[in-house]
Design a protein around this motif. Structure first.
Motif, short mmCIF file in Angstrom:
data_model
loop_
_atom_site.label_atom_id
_atom_site.label_comp_id
_atom_site.label_asym_id
_atom_site.label_seq_id
_atom_site.Cartn_x
_atom_site.Cartn_y
_atom_site.Cartn_z
N VAL A 1 0.84 -1.21 0.00
CA VAL A 1 0.00 0.00 0.00
C VAL A 1 0.86 1.25 0.00
CG1 VAL A 1 -1.69 1.33 1.31
CG2 VAL A 1 -1.95 -1.15 1.11
N MET A 2 1.87 1.30 0.86
CA MET A 2 2.69 2.51 0.94
C MET A 2 3.51 2.75 -0.31
SD MET A 2 3.89 2.73 4.94
CE MET A 2 4.42 1.00 5.09
N PHE A 3 4.02 1.68 -0.92
CA PHE A 3 4.80 1.87 -2.14
C PHE A 3 3.92 2.22 -3.33
CE2 PHE A 3 8.30 -0.05 0.23
CZ PHE A 3 9.36 0.72 -0.23
N GLU A 4 2.65 1.80 -3.32
CA GLU A 4 1.72 2.24 -4.36
C GLU A 4 1.46 3.74 -4.22
OE1 GLU A 4 -1.19 2.68 -7.37
OE2 GLU A 4 0.55 1.38 -7.08
N ILE A 5 1.31 4.22 -3.00
CA ILE A 5 1.15 5.66 -2.79
C ILE A 5 2.39 6.41 -3.27
CG2 ILE A 5 0.96 7.44 -1.00
CD1 ILE A 5 -0.74 5.37 0.59
N LEU A 6 3.57 5.89 -2.93
CA LEU A 6 4.83 6.50 -3.37
C LEU A 6 4.91 6.50 -4.89
CD1 LEU A 6 7.60 7.65 -2.46
CD2 LEU A 6 8.46 5.32 -2.51
N ARG A 7 4.51 5.39 -5.54
CA ARG A 7 4.56 5.29 -7.00
C ARG A 7 3.65 6.33 -7.65
NH1 ARG A 7 1.83 3.51 -11.28
NH2 ARG A 7 0.00 3.17 -9.97
N GLN A 8 2.41 6.43 -7.15
CA GLN A 8 1.48 7.40 -7.73
C GLN A 8 1.99 8.82 -7.57
OE1 GLN A 8 -2.70 7.24 -6.85
NE2 GLN A 8 -2.74 5.01 -6.69
N ARG A 9 2.53 9.13 -6.42
CA ARG A 9 3.01 10.49 -6.19
C ARG A 9 4.23 10.81 -7.04
NH1 ARG A 9 2.14 10.99 0.45
NH2 ARG A 9 -0.14 11.11 0.33
N ALA A 10 5.08 9.82 -7.25
CA ALA A 10 6.25 10.03 -8.11
C ALA A 10 5.82 10.27 -9.55
CB ALA A 10 7.18 8.83 -8.03
N ALA B 1 4.91 14.03 -14.09
CA ALA B 1 4.00 14.64 -15.06
C ALA B 1 3.93 16.16 -14.89
CB ALA B 1 2.61 14.02 -14.92
N THR B 2 3.94 16.61 -13.65
CA THR B 2 3.88 18.04 -13.38
C THR B 2 5.14 18.75 -13.85
OG1 THR B 2 2.49 17.67 -11.43
CG2 THR B 2 3.64 19.77 -11.57
N SER B 3 6.30 18.11 -13.66
CA SER B 3 7.56 18.73 -14.06
C SER B 3 7.68 18.82 -15.58
CB SER B 3 8.74 17.94 -13.48
OG SER B 3 8.81 16.65 -14.06
#
Length: 256
Positions: A238-247, A252-254
C-alpha cells in the motif's frame, strides 16, 4: 538475576547498531562487541561519539540479547522514546509534502512491526502510530527487524487509536483502511490526498471502532490462490503504491 542492566534497552545486529550510531548516538550508553569481522566500523563510530566500547564473549552477548543472532554486537541504550501525535503532525506540516502516516491496529509480532516501520521510513512516511495496549511496542527485536528505521521514524504510542484517527481527520488527513474483502482496489486510491494508512492486526484485521474512522477501505488485488497477504507485506504494498502514484504525478507536473 537478569543480565540486562536496569533502565536500558538493547539494540543488536550490525546494521541496526550502525544506523543507531549514525542517527542517534546520544541514545547509546555502551557498546559491547566480540571479535569478528564488521565490528571495527562500529567501534570507530562509537569512539567518535565518546561511547564506551567493551569487549565481550559471544556467550555473554547471546544472554543479553536473548538470541544468538546478535552478529557480535549489542548496544545498551536509553529506553525507546515515543513521539507525541502532535510531533508527527508537525513534522508533516513542516515538510510541505503530502502526508503519509502509518497507523497499526494491533500488530503483535515484533518482526512485522519492525518490517512495517522499515517500509514506512523507506517510503518517506512522516511517522507511525501504534496502540498502547494489545499490540507490540518498539522492542529491541522490532528495532532489529526495522534495520534501524525505528530510530529515524517518529512512532507515537496512543491510548485510543480511534480517537487518534479522529484527531488526524480534524487536521485534514484522510484515513484509508485495508481489508482483503473491500470492493475498492488499491489502484483506485487517490494518492494526492494527505493520507493515513491503517493496517490491521495479524489474522484479525482492523477492529470495528477503527474501521469506522476510515474514509475509504481498499483491498490489494490478488491473482493467486492465497486470499490475503501478511500484514507487513500488505502495508509495504500500500505505501509503495502511494509512493509510485506520487512520483508519477510529480514527473508529469515537471514535464508540463
Amino acid at each position: 538475576m537478569s543480565p540486562r542492566p536496569s533502565g536500558t534497552e538493547l539494540v543488536y545486529g550490525l546494521d541496526p547498531v550502525r544506523e543507531l550510531l549514525l542517527a542517534s548516538p546520544g541514545e547509546v550508553r555502551r557498546l559491547l562487541v566480540c571479535r569478528r569481522r564488521g565490528v571495527e566500523e562500529l567501534r570507530e563510530l562509537a569512539a567518535r561519539a565518546g561511547i564506551p566500547v567493551e569487549q565481550a564473549e559471544r556467550g555473554r552477548l547471546s544472554r543479553l540479547a536473548g538470541t544468538e543472532a546478535h552478529q557480535g554486537v549489542v548496544a545498551l541504550c536509553r529506553p525507546f522514546r515515543y513521539a507525541e501525535l502532535e510531533d508527527i503532525v508537525g513534522r508533516w506540516r513542516a515538510s510541505g509534502e503530502r502526508a503519509l502516516i502509518l497507523a497499526l491496529d494491533g500488530i503483535q509480532d515484533p518482526g512485522n512491526l519492525g518490517s512495517l516501520l522499515r517500509s514506512a521510513e523507506a517510503c518517506g512516511a512522516h511517522g507511525a502510530i501504534i496502540p498502547r495496549d494489545r499490540a507490540c511496542g518498539v522492542t529491541p527485536a522490532a528495532v532489529k527487524a526495522s534495520a534501524g528505521a525505528a530510530r529515524h521514524l517518529p512512532v507515537a504510542r496512543v491510548t485510543n487509536l480511534s480517537a487518534a484517527l479522529r484527531e488526524l481527520k480534524r487536521a485534514g488527513l484522510w484515513v484509508v483502511g485495508t481489508d482483503a474483502a473491500a470492493p475498492t482496489a488499491l489502484w483506485q486510491l487517490d494518492a494526492s490526498l494527505d493520507l493515513v494508512v491503517v493496517i490491521g492486526g495479524e489474522g484479525t484485521g482492523m477492529r470495528p471502532l477503527v474501521a469506522r474512522q476510515c474514509d475509504l477501505v481498499v483491498s490489494i488485488p490478488l491473482r493467486g490462490r492465497i486470499g490475503s497477504l501478511n500484514a507487513a507485506v500488505a502495508g509495504a504494498v500500500v505505501m509503495f503504491e502511494i509512493l509510485r502514484q506520487r512520483a508519477l504525478s510529480a514527473t508529469a507536473t515537471s514535464r508540463s
